[in-house]
Structures are given as structure tokens and as C-alpha cells.
Design an enzyme around this catalytic site. Structure first.
Site, PDB file in Angstrom:
ATOM      1  N   SER A 253      36.988 -25.102 -35.634  1.00 30.62           N
ATOM      2  CA  SER A 253      38.291 -24.966 -34.971  1.00 30.62           C
ATOM      3  C   SER A 253      39.329 -24.503 -35.980  1.00 30.62           C
ATOM      4  O   SER A 253      39.067 -24.422 -37.180  1.00 30.62           O
ATOM      5  CB  SER A 253      38.712 -26.302 -34.380  1.00 30.62           C
ATOM      6  N   LYS A 254      40.512 -24.258 -35.456  1.00 35.24           N
ATOM      7  CA  LYS A 254      41.620 -23.762 -36.298  1.00 35.24           C
ATOM      8  C   LYS A 254      41.870 -24.669 -37.491  1.00 35.24           C
ATOM      9  O   LYS A 254      42.329 -24.221 -38.531  1.00 35.24           O
ATOM     10  CB  LYS A 254      42.889 -23.652 -35.457  1.00 35.24           C
TER      11      LYS A 254
END
Ligand code: GLU
Length: 498
Positions: A253-254
Site C-alpha cells: 500500500s501507499k
């Protein structure tokens, strides 16, 4: 067998995530390897979240990776339109067909009623399933609900005794009991279709033979197969590829840093390295080979060599691979690639002669793992002699005692006397001077490097000196001699506190 037709079907609600890029790549490789057709379809039915900007960004990333499509936006094709939102009438027509043949039914249950049933199931600690109340409504009841002005959705009538088997080309057979599926809603109250319905309808209309997508869609597949059966179509073959995780084994994820293809482009990565890395992330060839050209991937890619378990994204390995591909470029190509990164870092390179730029890039050599690295290894060439920064870590390491400072002041005279100021003469004169001094080569060369570049890494020092030119080297040595005593005390002080 019909010729292979595959599709990549992004929802334009963001950038192209590495995991989706790999899905696109597997579809593309499969199509290219089988002499098939690779289609780009835009799943833009969610008009709240779909944006033009996202679409442009996804198309741009695909093009940058070289995953160009044979049918789809911009190129057309005779199975379009390739934007799902433009296919609404067709989805509605199929929904009507299911209603007319009794394979689907209108559901008049209100949100509140369904919520109450859900809560009841939770209280009884059993999984919630729709109880099928609207399956068998009488004509009267239906008219009553219509008269009440209730909104209605459409549900698929699922034979609860059934069992759906997905013959997955990566995972093998995966069976799902139909009674776990529910009579699920596929048309919203506005008679607008939901993803699990649009996807199989469009796949059928577009003649898709293989649906290759991420394992996160595995739970959708049985439902999509049910639609194919209800509409009398043979379902496509399915292949669900593993998810991309971070090194800790969680979904990438980010929070893990850059996860968009365009982030990597902007960080100076090459498309061929991305393609190679993404392919190897879940697929392996016959042997231990890590480096694959696009053509080798096309020739060797098969779905049965795609792994089942999640793959771990390792930025270090990607960087290593990128360094390999950068190394394969000519100096001219590397100079073209690195130039924008120097400009972006604020360096004025437009007036620097091309051959000088190329010599600098050449001197940096295989230290360039990404084009962005040029700023670290060569940014100081393009900074005024009184304005390059001294890296505190470099000062801490190479200016521990007074000897390093004396190197900087003492070498000035030798350098000033070098004539001609070319590589061979610089090297000869400097080595002679070092020998005479009787110190370790590195403990002399490194302080000089830090003094004239501010960094402790970079091309060979002799290259650096020649490329800077005598005047600049002398000016920089003078600057270092004046500023470093203060800076190194500071650096010592900092190290003392840490
Ligand atoms: N639009 C869906 C997604 O982006 C497509 C899934 C599919 O390939 O069917 O996840």
C-alpha cells in the site's frame, strides 16, 4: 480453439498500481505469446469515482510500459464500445432477459428491512444470507409494493443446491457451494448494473477467452460464471494471479512508499526493468534466469508457471535490475535519460556542452542505478563553486582529525602546478604527491573528494578533477579550506550528541 482474446479492465479511479500493472502485463504477455488479441476495457460504471485524469494516467502508464492494446480506447475495434458506461443499454437488455426468463427477480425489500435481517443474523451468530422473500411474490404483492412506490433492485435466482467449480489455470479447481452466494443484487434501484454483472456481459460480448486478473477477484468469479450459465454462454477460462505484498507479507500500500507505475517512471526507472521485475514477481522461467528481455518473456510466458502464493515486492531488487538496464544504454541514451533529473533538481545544464555532459555521465558509469541517481553522483558539477553542499555524513567520516584538513590545504599547490590538466597528468602528479606524503591513498583521496564535491561517493576522483577543471578545483579547495574547519567542528559536535 478460438484465437485468444484477453482484456485488462481497469477502473479509472486512481493511478496504475504495481499489482494492476502486473495483471495488465500477464494479459499482454499471454496474448502476445499466443498470437492473440489484447483488449483494454475501461470499467467506468462507477461514475462517482471515475475520472478523466485517472484514465489518462492509467493509459500513460500502460503506454510507458509498452503494453499497447489491439482494441480499446483510441484504437477502436469491432467489439466496442470499450467504455463500460457506454454499454448500459446492453447491460439492461441482458438484465431484462434474465427477468423475462425467470432467472432473476425484482426485490422490493427496503434498506431498513434488509438491515434488520442482517442484525438479526448477527445476534444469532450466523452468517447473513438474503432469505429470498421476494423470490416467490404473488402478482398482488408485487402490485402492492409497486403501488407503495417502493424502489426495486434485481437479484439473480441462485440454485442453492448447486456447486460452482472454477477451473483456474493458476490455482487449479476451486469449488464454491452455491448456498454461500445468496440471491445477490446485480441491478441497483435505478436499473443500473453492478460490476459482477457488467463484467461477464462485456467479456462475452467482446469474445474474451481468458480472464486473467488478481486473486482479489476470486470471490467474484463464481457469481460471474452463474451469469454466463443463466444467459446461455460458455464462461471464459479464468486465471487468478497472486497479490503483490510488501516485504513484511502485507498488501502493498501507499504506506510502503511508491506503488504507482508513474511514481517509478518519475523516480528514474526504466520500463524494461519494470516489465522484467513485474513479470518475475510471480512468474518464473525454467531455470534461475532473472533478466528477461520483453521478447524472452513473450516467448516463455505460460500461466502454469505463475505462482499461487503472494509475491513480495522488493524495491532493492528492482533497483538492481534497473541498474542492469541502465548499463545497457549507450552514453548518449543515459545522458538523455538523466538530463531531466538534473534539471528537476534545479541544475542549469542547458548551456553545458553536450560532449561534456556525456563525459560526466560516462564517468558516473555503473553507479547509475536509476536516472535520478545522477543528481547524487554528478549534481555538484552543475553547482557554482561556492554553493555545493557538504554532506554531513561525508564530513563526519572523512574529516575526523586535523590530517584531513591539512590534505586539503597541502594538495592545492600540487594541483595548481599540474599542466596540462588532463586525466593522465592529474593522476600521475597526485599519486606522486601521495606517495611522497606516505599516507594511505584513500585517506588522502577521500578528503579531496569531499572538499571539491561535498560527497563521499562519485566517479573516480581523477575524472572528477579533470571534469571540474583546474580553476574550479582550486576555487573549491580554497572554499573547503575556509569553511570546513567550522563545519567539521559542527559535525563532530553533532556526532558527540548522537
Ligand atoms: N475493474 C475491475 C478492477 O479494476 C476489473 C476486474 C476484472 O478484471 O474483472 O479490479
Amino acid at each position: 480453439m478460438d484465437s485468444v482474446r484477453v482484456r485488462f479492465a481497469p477502473s479509472p479511479t486512481g493511478y496504475l498500481h504495481l499489482g494492476s500493472a502486473r495483471t495488465a502485463l500477464f494479459n499482454w504477455l499471454f496474448a502476445r505469446g499466443q498470437g492473440g488479441t489484447y483488449i483494454l476495457r475501461v470499467d467506468d460504471t462507477d461514475d462517482q469515482r471515475s475520472t478523466e485524469e485517472s484514465m489518462r494516467s492509467i493509459f500513460g502508464s500502460l503506454e510507458w510500459l509498452g503494453l499497447t492494446w489491439d482494441e480499446g480506447p483510441g484504437v477502436g475495434g469491432d467489439r466496442g464500445p470499450y467504455f463500460q458506461a457506454q454499454r448500459l443499454e446492453r447491460h439492461q437488455e441482458c438484465a431484462r432477459q434474465l427477468l423475462d426468463t425467470g432467472k432473476a427477480y425484482y426485490c422490493y425489500c427496503t434498506r431498513e428491512e434488509l438491515q434488520a435481517k442482517r442484525e438479526h443474523a448477527v445476534r444469532e451468530k450466523r452468517p447473513y444470507r438474503y432469505d429470498g422473500r421476494c423470490r416467490e411474490l404473488s402478482q398482488d404483492q408485487r402490485e402492492h409494493f409497486e403501488a407503495e412506490g417502493r424502489t426495486k433492485t434485481v437479484r439473480l435466482l441462485v440454485d442453492r443446491a448447486g456447486r460452482i467449480v472454477v477451473n483456474d489455470l493458476i490455482l487449479g479447481d476451486v469449488a464454491v457451494e452455491a448456498d454461500t452466494l445468496d440471491d445477490f443484487i446485480f441491478m441497483k434501484p435505478n436499473f443500473g448494473p453492478l460490476y459482477n454483472f457488467t463484467s461477464p456481459v462485456d467479456d462475452a460480448d467482446m469474445g474474451i477467452t481468458h480472464v486473467i486478473r488478481g486473486q482479489d477477484h476470486m470471490s467474484n468469479t463464481p457469481r460471474q460464471i452463474l451469469f454466463c450459465e443463466a444467459l446461455g454462454w460458455t464462461p471464459p477460462a479464468f486465471a487468478h494471479s497472486p497479490m503483490v505484498h510488501n516485504l513484511q507479507g502485507r498488501k502493498l500500500s501507499k504506506r510502503d512508499g511508491a506503488v504507482g507505475v508513474e511514481d517509478y517512471r518519475d523516480m528514474g526507472f526504466l520500463p524494461e526493468a519494470m516489465v522484467n521485475y513485474l513479470a518475475r514477481l510471480a512468474w518464473s522461467g525454467e531455470g534461475e534466469q532473472e533478466i528477461f528481455s520483453v521478447q524472452e518473456l513473450v516467448d516463455q510466458f505460460t500461466l502454469d508457471r505463475v505462482g499461487k502464493s503472494p509475491s513480495r515486492f522488493d524495491p532493492k531488487k528492482l533497483t538492481w535490475l534497473n541498474g542492469h538496464y541502465v548499463g545497457e544504454k549507450t552514453v548518449a541514451q543515459r545522458t538523455d535519460g538523466a538530463g531531466p533529473f538534473l534539471r528537476r533538481a534545479g541544475h542549469e545544464i542547458d548551456d553545458v556542452p553536450r560532449d561534456k555532459l556525456e563525459r560526466i555521465v560516462d564517468a558516473v558509469g555503473d553507479r547509475l542505478h536509476t536516472y535520478a541517481d545522477i543528481v547524487t553522483y554528478a549534481g555538484y558539477f552543475f553547482t557554482p563553486d561556492d554553493a555545493y553542499d557538504f554532506d554531513p555524513a561525508a564530513l563526519k567520516k572523512w574529516f575526523k582529525g586535523p590530517e584531513a584538513l591539512s590534505v586539503v590545504t597541502d594538495v592545492r599547490q600540487t594541483i595548481a602546478a599540474i599542466d596540462p590538466f588532463d586525466l593522465a597528468t592529474i593522476e600521475e602528479a597526485t599519486r606522486e604527491w601521495i606517495e611522497h606524503r606516505g599516507e594511505k591513498v584513500i585517506s588522502v583521496l577521500q578528503p579531496i573528494r569531499v572538499a571539491v564535491t561535498g560527497k563521499m561517493v562519485g566517479p573516480s576522483l581523477f575524472d572528477v578533477l579533470e571534469l571540474l577543471g583546474k580553476d574550479a578545483v582550486l576555487a573549491r579547495l580554497d572554499r573547503a579550506a575556509a569553511e570546513l574547519p567550522g563545519l567539521t567542528t559542527q559535525a563532530d559536535g553533532e556526532s558527540g550528541q548522537s
